[in-house]
Design an enzyme around this catalytic site. Structure first.
Site, PDB file in Angstrom:
ATOM      1  N   LYS A 128      -1.847   4.303  -2.636  1.00 49.46           N
ATOM      2  CA  LYS A 128      -2.126   3.044  -1.949  1.00 49.46           C
ATOM      3  C   LYS A 128      -2.805   2.099  -2.929  1.00 49.46           C
ATOM      4  CE  LYS A 128      -4.398   1.466   2.355  1.00 49.46           C
ATOM      5  NZ  LYS A 128      -5.127   1.938   3.567  1.00 49.46           N
ATOM      6  N   SER A 198      -3.437   0.431   7.887  1.00 48.27           N
ATOM      7  CA  SER A 198      -3.149  -0.343   6.698  1.00 48.27           C
ATOM      8  C   SER A 198      -2.367   0.411   5.623  1.00 48.27           C
ATOM      9  CB  SER A 198      -4.464  -0.836   6.091  1.00 48.27           C
ATOM     10  OG  SER A 198      -5.262   0.256   5.655  1.00 48.27           O
ATOM     11  N   SER A 222      -5.910   4.126   9.833  1.00 51.08           N
ATOM     12  CA  SER A 222      -4.977   3.589   8.838  1.00 51.08           C
ATOM     13  C   SER A 222      -4.079   4.619   8.176  1.00 51.08           C
ATOM     14  CB  SER A 222      -5.745   2.830   7.750  1.00 51.08           C
ATOM     15  OG  SER A 222      -6.404   1.716   8.296  1.00 51.08           O
TER      16      SER A 222
END
Length: 554
Positions: A128, A198, A222
């Site tokens: 990420k 996210s 997330s």
């Protein structure tokens, strides 16, 4: 059962480190991960991108698959299909091929010497766009940091690098991990829908078979929400189990780095490398050590592998589910019963609404360094950032009062397990049957709008998410969450593996339309000046406390 028995059962869980209180064999949790990889002779000869991570690891360890061959396959698939998904923000093929060659050398030497090598050696990994790798871009998918270059390595990447993992690239996050939709990225099952957020890029890249594994983060669901939306599996570990050193934060006291894979076994394989004490992150020393050999990769055996396991079902957890999702959740519960589990209704404590004020202040404390760049945030998120910075007017005494509220909530959660003699709890992985890519715009993961997920972030307790079916209405995946007491990852994963063995829908592959894309290839440059690995200010947490098993005398 008596309250004395209940307390003994609770304390046995706390001391033993395995949910299930002996019902799930301890020997299985302690076995070496490499010895529990699938027999390479049983792994089907197929497109390497269609293998699970543990299948690919088995072939790599046996010398039946070269790391370059595996890397070639993932880069080719990304090049041919990511135009319609948009998961990658930066790719590093030169570094990846060098790492693949180094992994091949390590694997060859290990086979010759008989010495073990990490089962992660040679496996491609996506990170990420929050985790620093020195000399590579680190932008949090934001124009605010569009020219930022990491000054050093995050703790997560150091552990992966030392294990011989191959960094394929960074994947998109919802900007600064704030939102719940990751609008830059499409859901591989239907590109009109969001992959969740996210960690939407992390989940989409794994679901689309662009990478076998990815590292994301979970501040308010997330990891779990994207896993449910994309039909993949994720583990949100106990707070402090995995280091967040060198990670761009959202809120220091709720950020949980964690793995995403096709199956829970894949995610467990990755967690075994990510977890552990880090000198740069003292909170990682606050709990029991990682089990010798890592975490379970194989489900418990037998006709009723969950016999004696008690699963709590929080009241009201399914009230907001659409009928189709309720059907899938009910079928999951029927499977749990068939495997021998006992299901019990429980009253889940509600997180105090006051805690959001503390979260917002933590967010503002980091983002105040960018107050002169508010116009460069995504238009729907700029007001949230502005409000977060303004919230720094919260008196420090009030902030610490909120931290006491958080601790009280942790005690209530732990007491629920003790009072009902629970091993795990089960909840839907999301509340909506698909989310259009522009839905929930301007909403933060701190709001809890997309799912019942905040309990795990406020308690710091571990949770897993895995798919249990697909909606007949939208065709999109739907997952469930399981949660346990802090530090009880091994037993929690074992329960999840048993259920996933009976519901192997994680093997389904989305029909991603070939849509070629010129990949966003980047070569390393000079690292940023630092001093923090993220090359930003205030990324390191000023205050962090590990999760607790205490009930506070409740």
């Amino acid at each position: 059962m008596s309250s004395r028995t209940s307390r003994r059962r609770f304390l046995g869980t706390a001391a033993g480190g395995v949910v299930g209180l002996g019902l799930l064999p301890a020997a299985r949790a302690a076995a070496r991960p490499a010895s529990r990889l699938p027999d390479p002779a049983t792994v089907p000869a197929t497109d390497p991108t269609m293998l699970s991570a543990i299948e690919a690891a088995s072939l790599l360890q046996a010398g039946r698959l070269h790391p370059r061959e595996l890397l070639d396959a993932y880069l080719r698939r990304s090049r041919d299909h990511d135009g319609g998904v948009g998961a990658w923000i930066h790719l590093y093929p030169d570094l990846a091929y060098a790492a693949a060659d180094a992994a091949a050398t390590r694997l060859t030497a290990a086979r010759a010497s008989g010495e073990p090598v990490s089962p992660l050696c040679g496996l491609p990994i996506a990170l990420k766009d929050l985790f620093a790798v020195g000399g590579l871009p680190l932008t949090a998918s934001s124009n605010v940091l569009r020219d930022n270059v990491a000054a050093g390595d995050s703790g997560v990447w150091r552990r992966l690098r030392d294990a011989g993992a191959v960094l394929l690239g960074h994947v998109h996050t919802d900007e600064f991990a704030i939102g719940v939709v990751t609008p830059q990225v499409a859901n591989p099952w239907n590109t009109q829908y969001s992959p969740g957020g996210s960690s939407g890029g992390s989940a989409a890249a794994v679901a689309a078979r662009f990478a076998p594994l990815s590292v994301g983060s979970d501040t308010g669901g997330s990891l779990r929400l994207p896993a449910s939306a994309c039909g993949v599996s994720a583990i949100k570990p106990t707070y402090g189990r995995v280091t967040s050193h060198g990670m761009i934060p959202l809120t220091w006291t709720r950020d949980h780095p964690g793995p995403i894979g096709h199956s829970l076994a894949d995610a467990s394989l990755l967690l075994g490398v990510l977890a552990g004490e880090e000198t740069d992150d003292p909170v990682t020393a606050g709990g029991p050590g990682v089990p010798e050999g890592g975490y379970p990769l194989a489900p418990p055996t037998g006709a009723t592998p969950l016999a004696g396991v008690r699963i709590g079902l929080p009241h009201g957890a399914t009230d907001r589910l659409a009928p189709e999702l309720r059907r899938l959740f009910d079928e999951f519960l029927a499977t749990a019963r068939a495997l021998g589990a006992e299901l019990l209704p429980v009253s889940m404590p509600h997180p105090p609404e006051s805690l959001l004020a503390g979260d917002t202040a933590e967010m503002g404390a980091y983002h105040r360094q960018f107050v002169d760049r508010l116009g460069e945030y995504r238009i729907d998120l700029a007001p949230l950032v502005s409000a977060a910075v303004a919230s720094l007017a919260l008196p420090v005494a009030d902030y610490f009062s909120l931290e006491r509220d958080r601790l009280r909530y942790q005690h209530q959660y732990n007491a629920m397990f003790r009072d009902h003699e629970l091993d795990v709890i089960a909840l839907p992985g999301a509340l909506d049957d698909g989310c259009p890519r522009d839905a929930f715009a301007g909403l933060s993961v701190l709001s809890g709008v997309a799912g019942d997920v905040q309990w795990a972030n406020y308690t710091g307790a571990p949770a897993v998410s895995f798919p249990v079916g697909r909606s007949a209405e939208t065709g999109l995946p739907f997952g469930v969450q399981l949660g346990a007491l802090p530090w009880q990852e091994s037993g929690l994963i074992s329960v999840g593996l048993a259920l996933q063995e009976a519901l192997p829908v994680w093997r389904d592959v989305p029909g991603v339309t070939p849509t070629p894309r010129e990949l966003p290839v980047v070569t390393p440059t000079a690292p940023g000046p630092g001093p923090d690995p993220t090359n930003t200010l205030g990324a390191a947490a000023p205050v962090r406390t590990p999760a607790t098993l205490s009930t506070g005398g409740l």
